[in-house]
Scaffold this motif. Structure first.
Motif, PDB file in Angstrom:
ATOM      1  N   ILE A 184      41.468  33.849  33.856  1.00 20.25           N
ATOM      2  CA  ILE A 184      43.103  33.964  33.189  1.00 20.25           C
ATOM      3  C   ILE A 184      44.593  32.719  33.734  1.00 20.25           C
ATOM      4  N   ALA A 185      44.102  31.511  32.603  1.00 18.92           N
ATOM      5  CA  ALA A 185      43.953  30.456  33.298  1.00 18.92           C
ATOM      6  C   ALA A 185      45.849  30.787  33.067  1.00 18.92           C
ATOM      7  N   ALA A 186      46.073  29.098  33.319  1.00 14.94           N
ATOM      8  CA  ALA A 186      48.130  29.268  33.370  1.00 14.94           C
ATOM      9  C   ALA A 186      48.386  28.306  32.743  1.00 14.94           C
ATOM     10  N   GLN A 187      49.672  27.556  32.509  1.00 11.61           N
ATOM     11  CA  GLN A 187      49.821  26.781  31.746  1.00 11.61           C
ATOM     12  C   GLN A 187      50.317  25.562  33.095  1.00 11.61           C
ATOM     13  N   GLY A 188      50.293  24.143  32.512  1.00  8.37           N
ATOM     14  CA  GLY A 188      50.300  23.051  33.468  1.00  8.37           C
ATOM     15  C   GLY A 188      49.911  22.737  34.453  1.00  8.37           C
ATOM     16  N   ALA A 189      49.749  21.104  34.273  1.00  7.74           N
ATOM     17  CA  ALA A 189      49.023  20.785  35.696  1.00  7.74           C
ATOM     18  C   ALA A 189      47.941  21.407  36.082  1.00  7.74           C
ATOM     19  N   VAL A 190      48.708  22.567  37.337  1.00 12.74           N
ATOM     20  CA  VAL A 190      48.324  22.608  38.172  1.00 12.74           C
ATOM     21  C   VAL A 190      46.762  24.096  37.428  1.00 12.74           C
ATOM     22  N   GLY A 191      47.154  24.811  36.306  1.00 16.61           N
ATOM     23  CA  GLY A 191      47.019  25.777  35.461  1.00 16.61           C
ATOM     24  C   GLY A 191      45.118  24.585  34.983  1.00 16.61           C
ATOM     25  N   GLU A 192      46.356  23.600  34.352  1.00 16.57           N
ATOM     26  CA  GLU A 192      44.778  22.822  33.082  1.00 16.57           C
ATOM     27  C   GLU A 192      43.574  22.926  35.083  1.00 16.57           C
ATOM     28  N   LEU A 193      44.139  21.618  35.965  1.00 22.56           N
ATOM     29  CA  LEU A 193      42.846  21.385  36.966  1.00 22.56           C
ATOM     30  C   LEU A 193      42.062  22.818  37.152  1.00 22.56           C
ATOM     31  N   GLY A 214      46.708  33.147  30.237  1.00 18.85           N
ATOM     32  CA  GLY A 214      48.703  34.460  31.206  1.00 18.85           C
ATOM     33  C   GLY A 214      49.550  33.483  31.058  1.00 18.85           C
ATOM     34  N   ASP A 215      50.156  33.509  31.863  1.00 24.71           N
ATOM     35  CA  ASP A 215      51.724  33.183  32.287  1.00 24.71           C
ATOM     36  C   ASP A 215      52.118  32.922  33.464  1.00 24.71           C
ATOM     37  N   THR A 217      52.802  35.536  35.424  1.00 26.34           N
ATOM     38  CA  THR A 217      53.201  37.356  35.871  1.00 26.34           C
ATOM     39  C   THR A 217      51.887  38.490  35.712  1.00 26.34           C
ATOM     40  N   GLU A 218      52.720  39.682  36.253  1.00 23.32           N
ATOM     41  CA  GLU A 218      51.931  40.414  36.215  1.00 23.32           C
ATOM     42  C   GLU A 218      51.622  41.106  34.830  1.00 23.32           C
ATOM     43  N   GLU A 219      52.254  40.968  34.714  1.00 23.90           N
ATOM     44  CA  GLU A 219      52.762  41.434  32.451  1.00 23.90           C
ATOM     45  C   GLU A 219      51.544  40.196  31.519  1.00 23.90           C
ATOM     46  N   GLY A 220      51.423  39.067  32.341  1.00 24.33           N
ATOM     47  CA  GLY A 220      50.975  37.805  31.264  1.00 24.33           C
ATOM     48  C   GLY A 220      49.308  38.490  31.906  1.00 24.33           C
ATOM     49  N   GLY A 221      49.450  38.839  33.200  1.00 26.89           N
ATOM     50  CA  GLY A 221      47.745  39.276  33.676  1.00 26.89           C
ATOM     51  C   GLY A 221      47.025  40.245  33.123  1.00 26.89           C
ATOM     52  N   TYR A 222      48.066  41.813  32.324  1.00 23.58           N
ATOM     53  CA  TYR A 222      47.466  42.927  32.122  1.00 23.58           C
ATOM     54  C   TYR A 222      47.170  42.744  30.683  1.00 23.58           C
ATOM     55  N   ARG A 223      47.850  42.161  29.749  1.00 20.53           N
ATOM     56  CA  ARG A 223      47.965  41.589  28.725  1.00 20.53           C
ATOM     57  C   ARG A 223      46.403  41.036  28.730  1.00 20.53           C
ATOM     58  N   ALA A 224      46.371  39.475  29.518  1.00 20.63           N
ATOM     59  CA  ALA A 224      45.605  38.975  29.154  1.00 20.63           C
ATOM     60  C   ALA A 224      43.891  39.979  29.772  1.00 20.63           C
ATOM     61  N   ALA A 241      44.490  33.726  37.504  1.00 21.80           N
ATOM     62  CA  ALA A 241      44.729  32.410  38.439  1.00 21.80           C
ATOM     63  C   ALA A 241      46.557  31.962  39.551  1.00 21.80           C
ATOM     64  N   ASN A 242      46.339  33.764  39.059  1.00 27.52           N
ATOM     65  CA  ASN A 242      46.935  33.714  41.024  1.00 27.52           C
ATOM     66  C   ASN A 242      47.405  34.932  40.899  1.00 27.52           C
ATOM     67  N   ASP A 243      47.751  35.256  42.206  1.00 23.32           N
ATOM     68  CA  ASP A 243      47.491  37.444  42.905  1.00 23.32           C
ATOM     69  C   ASP A 243      48.375  37.843  41.703  1.00 23.32           C
ATOM     70  N   MET A 244      49.993  37.724  41.414  1.00 20.63           N
ATOM     71  CA  MET A 244      50.234  38.363  40.623  1.00 20.63           C
ATOM     72  C   MET A 244      49.791  38.710  39.248  1.00 20.63           C
ATOM     73  N   THR A 245      49.231  37.737  38.720  1.00 17.56           N
ATOM     74  CA  THR A 245      48.087  37.742  37.364  1.00 17.56           C
ATOM     75  C   THR A 245      46.837  38.825  37.450  1.00 17.56           C
ATOM     76  N   CYS A 246      46.237  38.813  38.781  1.00 11.48           N
ATOM     77  CA  CYS A 246      45.229  39.175  39.104  1.00 11.48           C
ATOM     78  C   CYS A 246      45.982  40.855  39.700  1.00 11.48           C
ATOM     79  N   VAL A 247      47.263  41.080  39.715  1.00  9.88           N
ATOM     80  CA  VAL A 247      47.717  42.766  40.141  1.00  9.88           C
ATOM     81  C   VAL A 247      47.640  43.552  39.001  1.00  9.88           C
TER      82      VAL A 247
END
Length: 330
Positions: A184-193, A214-215, A217-224, A241-247
């Protein structure tokens, strides 16, 4: 009672006002007995220097503006702790602004900082308006922390080695025996790396990964995760991509009747306090956020001292924290 002044301190200590100023500035050219007399007078009178007056005389406010992408992200807590501790040691105080509020109100918070004449500016996380930061960086020493953009002349970057962190997470899942892994990816340079590193590791093993956007956020992780689990061939593991997405991914898995990690393994990123909560206990990548904060603060102090020094990019080394959300596939 009248607020004590520097004149009162001088009279109590039996010295001149200029000598009191030297002591308060930490000057070394003061005799020990005079210094002791001044400090004793300061303590007895409860004297506190006038910050506004000192700023005018020194042409410094001893404040640093910190602009965060979104205060709701718990990743910033430990980074700020490292940042503040180093700045405090140097006699500087921080003023915080939330980039999420900035987008909602349409205000340029970097301009607010420059109008307040901060001594330096630290942008934390991926900002939505890099041009505003470019303008501010032309007026005040600036450092980017925890992100990889924008790339501006004279603006140092202190971040996590995102490519290595994503490699650690992906190799961990492959090492457990997973072959159907999603990211589950994120936008921006960090997400791209992180996304590119995930795909590179999968390719090295002759595997093809699946990516959902993803974005952070927790909601973005849920939907993805709901989208991933509805595929004809669902993944056996997800690298978020991050812990909130993982939750959010954890919630979607449990709602779908899957048990983590028996039916689905999950890996987050950031090693925030969320990952350490016992009922979550996420396997995650520790991105050395406290260390990134301290290094960013030191970079800013160096740039305040020498504004024309060459731009540098400094990366902290991540580590994998294996907890309770990963296991071999059934």
């Amino acid at each position: 009672m009248r607020t004590p002044t520097i004149r009162d301190v001088a009279e109590r200590a039996g010295v001149s006002k200029s000598l009191v100023s030297l002591v308060l500035r930490g000057s070394e050219g003061v005799r020990p007995e005079k210094r002791a007399a001044v400090l004793a007078a300061v303590e007895e009178l409860g004297y506190r220097p006038n910050a506004a007056a000192r700023s005018l005389s020194e042409r410094r406010t001893r404040t640093v503006g910190v602009l965060l992408n979104d205060l709701r992200n718990p990743w910033f807590v430990e980074l700020l702790d490292g940042l503040n501790s180093r700045l405090y040691d140097s006699g500087l105080h921080t003023l915080l602004a939330d980039g999420h509020l900035n987008r909602r109100l349409g205000e340029d918070l970097t301009r607010t900082f420059t109008e307040l004449r901060v001594d330096g500016l630290i942008a934390v996380g991926t900002l939505q308006d890099p041009e505003a930061l470019r303008t501010a960086a032309g007026q005040v020493p600036t450092v980017v922390a925890g992100a990889r953009e924008p790339e501006l002349p004279g603006v140092d970057v202190v971040a996590n080695d995102d490519e290595l962190g994503a490699r650690l997470a992906t190799e961990h899942l492959i090492g457990l025996g997973h072959r159907h892994i999603a990211h589950i990816a994120a936008q921006g340079a960090v997400g791209e790396l992180r996304r590119r590193s995930f795909e590179a590791v999968m390719g090295e093993q002759g595997l093809t990964g699946v990516t959902e956007q993803g974005d952070l956020t927790e909601e973005g992780g849920y939907r993805a995760t709901v989208r991933l689990l509805s595929r004809p061939r669902r993944p056996t593991a997800i690298f978020a991509a991050n812990d909130m997405t993982c939750v959010g991914a954890l919630s979607a898995a449990e709602e779908s009747g899957l048990r983590v990690p028996r039916d689905l393994s999950l890996v987050g990123y950031d090693n925030t306090y969320l990952s350490r909560l016992r009922h979550l206990w996420l396997t995650t990548v520790d991105n050395a956020s406290h260390d990134v904060g301290r290094r960013a603060a030191q970079r800013l102090l160096d740039r305040i001292e020498d504004p024309d020094r060459p731009r540098e990019v400094e990366l902290a080394t991540p580590a994998l924290e294996v907890r309770g959300t990963t296991a071999p596939p059934r």
